[in-house]
Design a protein around this motif. Structure first.
Motif, mmCIF file in Angstrom:
data_model
loop_
_atom_site.group_PDB
_atom_site.id
_atom_site.type_symbol
_atom_site.label_atom_id
_atom_site.label_comp_id
_atom_site.label_asym_id
_atom_site.label_seq_id
_atom_site.Cartn_x
_atom_site.Cartn_y
_atom_site.Cartn_z
ATOM 1 N N THR A 306 0.835 -1.200 0.000
ATOM 2 C CA THR A 306 0.000 0.000 0.000
ATOM 3 C C THR A 306 0.868 1.247 0.000
ATOM 4 O O THR A 306 1.851 1.333 0.742
ATOM 5 C CB THR A 306 -0.919 0.020 1.235
ATOM 6 O OG1 THR A 306 -1.651 -1.209 1.307
ATOM 7 C CG2 THR A 306 -1.899 1.172 1.162
ATOM 8 N N ASN A 308 0.733 5.777 -0.204
ATOM 9 C CA ASN A 308 -0.012 6.846 0.473
ATOM 10 C C ASN A 308 -1.303 7.227 -0.236
ATOM 11 O O ASN A 308 -2.249 7.672 0.410
ATOM 12 C CB ASN A 308 0.880 8.085 0.613
ATOM 13 C CG ASN A 308 1.891 7.941 1.741
ATOM 14 O OD1 ASN A 308 1.513 7.699 2.886
ATOM 15 N ND2 ASN A 308 3.161 8.070 1.413
ATOM 16 N N SER A 309 -1.341 7.061 -1.558
ATOM 17 C CA SER A 309 -2.515 7.502 -2.302
ATOM 18 C C SER A 309 -2.614 6.753 -3.626
ATOM 19 O O SER A 309 -1.638 6.145 -4.084
ATOM 20 C CB SER A 309 -2.441 9.005 -2.573
ATOM 21 O OG SER A 309 -1.357 9.292 -3.451
ATOM 22 N N MET A 310 -3.785 6.838 -4.236
ATOM 23 C CA MET A 310 -3.979 6.256 -5.552
ATOM 24 C C MET A 310 -3.085 6.967 -6.574
ATOM 25 O O MET A 310 -2.560 6.335 -7.499
ATOM 26 C CB MET A 310 -5.455 6.361 -5.954
ATOM 27 C CG MET A 310 -5.851 5.539 -7.153
ATOM 28 S SD MET A 310 -7.653 5.609 -7.423
ATOM 29 C CE MET A 310 -7.849 4.339 -8.677
ATOM 30 N N GLU A 311 -2.901 8.262 -6.381
ATOM 31 C CA GLU A 311 -2.026 9.032 -7.277
ATOM 32 C C GLU A 311 -0.601 8.493 -7.214
ATOM 33 O O GLU A 311 0.074 8.338 -8.243
ATOM 34 C CB GLU A 311 -2.049 10.507 -6.881
ATOM 35 C CG GLU A 311 -1.175 11.386 -7.766
ATOM 36 C CD GLU A 311 -1.173 12.841 -7.323
ATOM 37 O OE1 GLU A 311 -0.467 13.641 -7.971
ATOM 38 O OE2 GLU A 311 -1.847 13.159 -6.329
ATOM 39 N N ASP A 312 -0.117 8.186 -6.008
ATOM 40 C CA ASP A 312 1.223 7.620 -5.868
ATOM 41 C C ASP A 312 1.329 6.264 -6.546
ATOM 42 O O ASP A 312 2.353 5.933 -7.171
ATOM 43 C CB ASP A 312 1.580 7.475 -4.385
ATOM 44 C CG ASP A 312 2.129 8.758 -3.786
ATOM 45 O OD1 ASP A 312 2.298 9.745 -4.530
ATOM 46 O OD2 ASP A 312 2.385 8.776 -2.569
ATOM 47 N N ALA A 313 0.269 5.468 -6.408
ATOM 48 C CA ALA A 313 0.271 4.138 -7.028
ATOM 49 C C ALA A 313 0.369 4.252 -8.546
ATOM 50 O O ALA A 313 1.156 3.539 -9.184
ATOM 51 C CB ALA A 313 -0.985 3.373 -6.629
ATOM 52 N N HIS A 314 -0.413 5.158 -9.129
ATOM 53 C CA HIS A 314 -0.359 5.355 -10.578
ATOM 54 C C HIS A 314 1.019 5.861 -11.018
ATOM 55 O O HIS A 314 1.560 5.446 -12.049
ATOM 56 C CB HIS A 314 -1.430 6.346 -11.013
ATOM 57 C CG HIS A 314 -2.804 5.762 -11.071
ATOM 58 N ND1 HIS A 314 -3.938 6.461 -10.713
ATOM 59 C CD2 HIS A 314 -3.234 4.530 -11.427
ATOM 60 C CE1 HIS A 314 -4.998 5.695 -10.864
ATOM 61 N NE2 HIS A 314 -4.598 4.518 -11.293
ATOM 62 N N MET A 338 -3.422 -2.788 -10.055
ATOM 63 C CA MET A 338 -4.152 -2.260 -8.908
ATOM 64 C C MET A 338 -5.484 -2.999 -8.842
ATOM 65 O O MET A 338 -6.299 -2.892 -9.773
ATOM 66 C CB MET A 338 -4.366 -0.751 -9.059
ATOM 67 C CG MET A 338 -3.069 0.043 -9.012
ATOM 68 S SD MET A 338 -3.326 1.808 -9.284
ATOM 69 C CE MET A 338 -4.341 2.221 -7.843
ATOM 70 N N SER A 358 -7.854 -1.202 -0.466
ATOM 71 C CA SER A 358 -7.850 0.250 -0.614
ATOM 72 C C SER A 358 -7.570 0.650 -2.052
ATOM 73 O O SER A 358 -7.094 -0.149 -2.859
ATOM 74 C CB SER A 358 -6.793 0.862 0.310
ATOM 75 O OG SER A 358 -5.495 0.570 -0.180
ATOM 76 N N ASP A 359 -7.831 1.915 -2.355
ATOM 77 C CA ASP A 359 -7.592 2.423 -3.706
ATOM 78 C C ASP A 359 -6.106 2.532 -4.021
ATOM 79 O O ASP A 359 -5.730 2.649 -5.190
ATOM 80 C CB ASP A 359 -8.247 3.801 -3.870
ATOM 81 C CG ASP A 359 -9.762 3.726 -3.920
ATOM 82 O OD1 ASP A 359 -10.293 2.599 -4.036
ATOM 83 O OD2 ASP A 359 -10.409 4.782 -3.822
ATOM 84 N N SER A 360 -5.262 2.497 -3.009
ATOM 85 C CA SER A 360 -3.816 2.623 -3.244
ATOM 86 C C SER A 360 -3.083 1.291 -3.073
ATOM 87 O O SER A 360 -1.854 1.270 -2.964
ATOM 88 C CB SER A 360 -3.216 3.664 -2.291
ATOM 89 O OG SER A 360 -3.408 3.288 -0.945
#
Length: 385
Positions: A306, A308-314, A338, A358-360
């Protein structure tokens, strides 16, 4: 004697025709066979008779089944046209009271089958947390069968198969286990007490991301599976079976590398300040490490983590060069995805939240590339977050 895993992987189940002298099993792309063929010495194991029709049985498919059962250490094996074919056949062929207990942490399509499709057939499915299942916190007598995944998708929780299976048998309840993430190299659930083990053989068993196929192993429920395969029409064709048969020959070698690479990557990610948590049962601080160490010979090539955020994952995925962004897993190449966008996209946000997805959350299928290259790739991508 075929004792070693790799010896069995290479030698077991091969169909060798003396008159031809073939070294590997041929591809029998036949829909039908001459009948009656009383002169044939090659029999369809599903009937004990000469081959008649490939939906019923096929020599190439049977060769795959024989090789797989030698590695799974089961008396019987049945191949299907997909992993979902194996799952639906195993479940539908063993329903009596029309009530099932399943873990909540399921592959998305399995969850949909249990929560929606079976409901239309009047079959009720109760869902249970993995920890409650492992602690035997359920009344088994209420159910026809209990269903679990050896290592869950995508949070890598681990089922105590031996404990759960023994409890089920005390209450005359069938136990079915999906061991796709483990593979027959790392675990043999029927030896631990499961009645039926199923695999999406598309993944580690085939190993090259080029086929869709499923397989099941069992000691006592072979006829049920065969009849349901015929009825559902879920038989694999010979070419699918051949590719999987060929992939099985290197399963041991591939899994050694998958296990090693995933362990090293999990340790690297655990130590990164950019990663909130890592899900991998091989880590000694993982909640399920003790169970995995007791019931598995290796921890597999799958992990999730995981950010911190979905933006970080992308952003991470965009900057990684080695893995392809794709659903599936278990191939020689590394894949990243994801779950919110792929494997569990069919679930509602509420359903995903209830599962802890989670989204991330990022899921990674570790390939057999050099681990130094994989870690350097992650170092570079994480540095840009």
């Amino acid at each position: 004697m075929l004792n070693g895993f790799n010896t069995r992987a290479v030698q077991a189940g091969d169909l060798k025709i003396r008159e031809i002298g073939n070294v590997v099993t041929p591809i029998f792309e036949n829909s039908t066979f001459i009948y009656p063929n009383s002169e044939s010495e090659y029999m369809d194991s599903s009937s004990g008779m000469p081959y008649i029709y490939s939906r019923w049985g096929n020599p190439t498919v049977q060769s795959l089944e024989d090789k797989y059962r030698a590695l799974e250490n089961t008396g019987h094996a049945v191949a299907f046209s997909s992993g979902m074919g194996a799952i639906t056949a195993a479940v539908l062929s063993n329903i009596k009271k029309k009530r099932i207990l399943s873990i909540m942490d399921l592959y998305g399509q399995t969850f949909q089958f249990f929560s929606r499709t079976l409901k239309t057939l009047g079959i009720h499915v109760d869902f249970i947390d993995v920890d409650k299942l492992n602690n035997l916190d359920f009344d088994a007598k209420n159910y026809d069968l209990v269903y679990a995944e050896s290592i869950t998708n995508p949070l890598l929780k681990v089922i105590d198969i031996k404990n759960v299976a023994a409890f089920c048998h005390e209450n005359d309840v069938l136990f079915i286990d999906d061991a796709t993430f483990a593979s027959p190299y790392n675990q043999n659930p029927v030896e631990l007490g499961a009645d039926i083990v199923v695999h999406s053989a598309t993944k580690y068993i085939s190993g090259h991301s080029d086929v869709i196929i499923g397989i099941a192993g069992t000691n006592n429920y072979y006829n049920n599976l065969i009849e349901m395969r015929k009825t559902l029409g879920a038989s694999p064709d010979a070419f699918q079976a051949y590719l999987s048969y060929r992939g099985l020959k290197t399963l041991g070698l591939r899994m050694e590398r998958h296990n090693k690479n995933a362990m090293e990557l999990a340790r690297f990610l655990r130590d990164s300040k950019k990663v909130l948590n890592v899900n991998y049962p091989g880590l000694d601080d993982n909640k399920y490490h003790k169970i995995a160490g007791k019931e598995m010979r290796g921890y597999g090539g799958m992990l999730s983590f995981t950010l911190n955020s979905m933006e970080d994952a992308h952003k991470l995925i965009k900057n990684l060069e080695i893995p392809a962004y794709a659903a599936s897993l278990g191939g020689v190449e590394s894949l990243i995805t994801m779950p919110v966008e792929t494997t569990h996209a069919s679930l509602s946000p509420e359903e995903r939240r209830s599962l802890g997805i989670s989204d991330s959350l990022v899921r990674f299928s570790t390939g057999i590339e050099d681990i130094d290259d994989i870690i350097k790739d992650f170092e570079n991508a994480l540095s840009k977050l």
